[in-house]
Design a protein around this motif. Sequence first.
Motif, short mmCIF file in Angstrom:
data_model
loop_
_atom_site.label_atom_id
_atom_site.label_comp_id
_atom_site.label_asym_id
_atom_site.label_seq_id
_atom_site.Cartn_x
_atom_site.Cartn_y
_atom_site.Cartn_z
N THR A 1 -0.96 0.75 1.04
CA THR A 1 -0.64 -0.07 2.40
C THR A 1 -1.12 -1.40 2.12
OG1 THR A 1 -0.57 1.91 3.50
CG2 THR A 1 -0.36 -0.25 4.75
N ILE A 2 -0.23 -2.36 2.09
CA ILE A 2 -0.64 -3.77 2.21
C ILE A 2 -0.42 -4.41 3.36
CG2 ILE A 2 -0.50 -3.82 -0.41
CD1 ILE A 2 2.10 -5.55 0.13
N GLU B 1 8.54 0.95 0.01
CA GLU B 1 9.44 1.63 0.98
C GLU B 1 10.47 0.79 1.66
OE1 GLU B 1 7.07 4.14 3.31
OE2 GLU B 1 6.06 5.25 1.79
N ILE B 2 11.53 1.10 2.04
CA ILE B 2 12.49 0.42 2.68
C ILE B 2 12.08 0.29 4.13
CG2 ILE B 2 15.02 0.34 3.46
CD1 ILE B 2 15.73 0.93 0.69
N GLU B 3 11.86 1.60 4.55
CA GLU B 3 11.29 1.78 6.12
C GLU B 3 10.09 0.96 6.45
OE1 GLU B 3 11.91 4.27 3.92
OE2 GLU B 3 13.76 5.16 4.33
N CYS C 1 4.21 -0.39 2.97
CA CYS C 1 4.18 0.67 2.15
C CYS C 1 4.59 0.75 0.83
CB CYS C 1 4.41 1.99 2.73
SG CYS C 1 3.51 2.09 4.46
N TYR C 2 3.72 1.04 -0.23
CA TYR C 2 4.35 1.17 -1.55
C TYR C 2 3.73 2.41 -2.27
CZ TYR C 2 5.13 -3.77 -2.19
OH TYR C 2 5.86 -5.24 -2.09
N GLN D 1 -7.81 -6.64 -3.42
CA GLN D 1 -7.80 -7.76 -2.46
C GLN D 1 -6.74 -7.61 -1.44
OE1 GLN D 1 -7.90 -11.31 -4.81
NE2 GLN D 1 -10.26 -10.77 -5.39
N VAL D 2 -5.80 -7.17 -1.92
CA VAL D 2 -4.39 -7.13 -0.74
C VAL D 2 -4.15 -5.82 -0.13
CG1 VAL D 2 -3.37 -9.20 -1.79
CG2 VAL D 2 -2.76 -6.83 -2.61
N LEU D 3 -5.00 -4.72 -0.45
CA LEU D 3 -4.88 -3.38 -0.08
C LEU D 3 -5.54 -3.32 1.31
CD1 LEU D 3 -5.59 -0.88 -3.01
CD2 LEU D 3 -3.34 -1.53 -1.90
N ARG D 4 -4.62 -2.69 2.11
CA ARG D 4 -5.35 -2.28 3.54
C ARG D 4 -6.15 -1.11 3.60
NH1 ARG D 4 -0.31 -3.41 8.00
NH2 ARG D 4 -0.43 -5.59 7.79
#
Length: 85
Positions: free
Chosen positions: A9-10, A43-45, A49-50, A81-84
């Motif tokens: 998740t980013i 993810e499209i939705e 999320c990846y 660094q970009v991950l949540r």
Amino acid sequence: MITEIAHLTIDPAQADAFEAAVAAVSCVFRDAPGCRGMALEREIEDPACYRLRVAWISVDAHMVDFRNSEGFQRCRAAVGQVLRG
């Protein structure tokens, strides 16, 4: 063969930077002993999320060999660094 599926998740505003970071270290995965390929899917939705899918010849190739490698550290540093949370 096993497939690792990492749910990442980013911040969606960082999507370009995240995708560039993954592209920059994709060779680390592909060159890792026991790796048979990898793909990043958004993810499209939920654009935050990846899924990172990595095919390994065995659990040990992933959990022992790769996780204990310098390449793994490079990958974590590049995308961390970009991950949540």
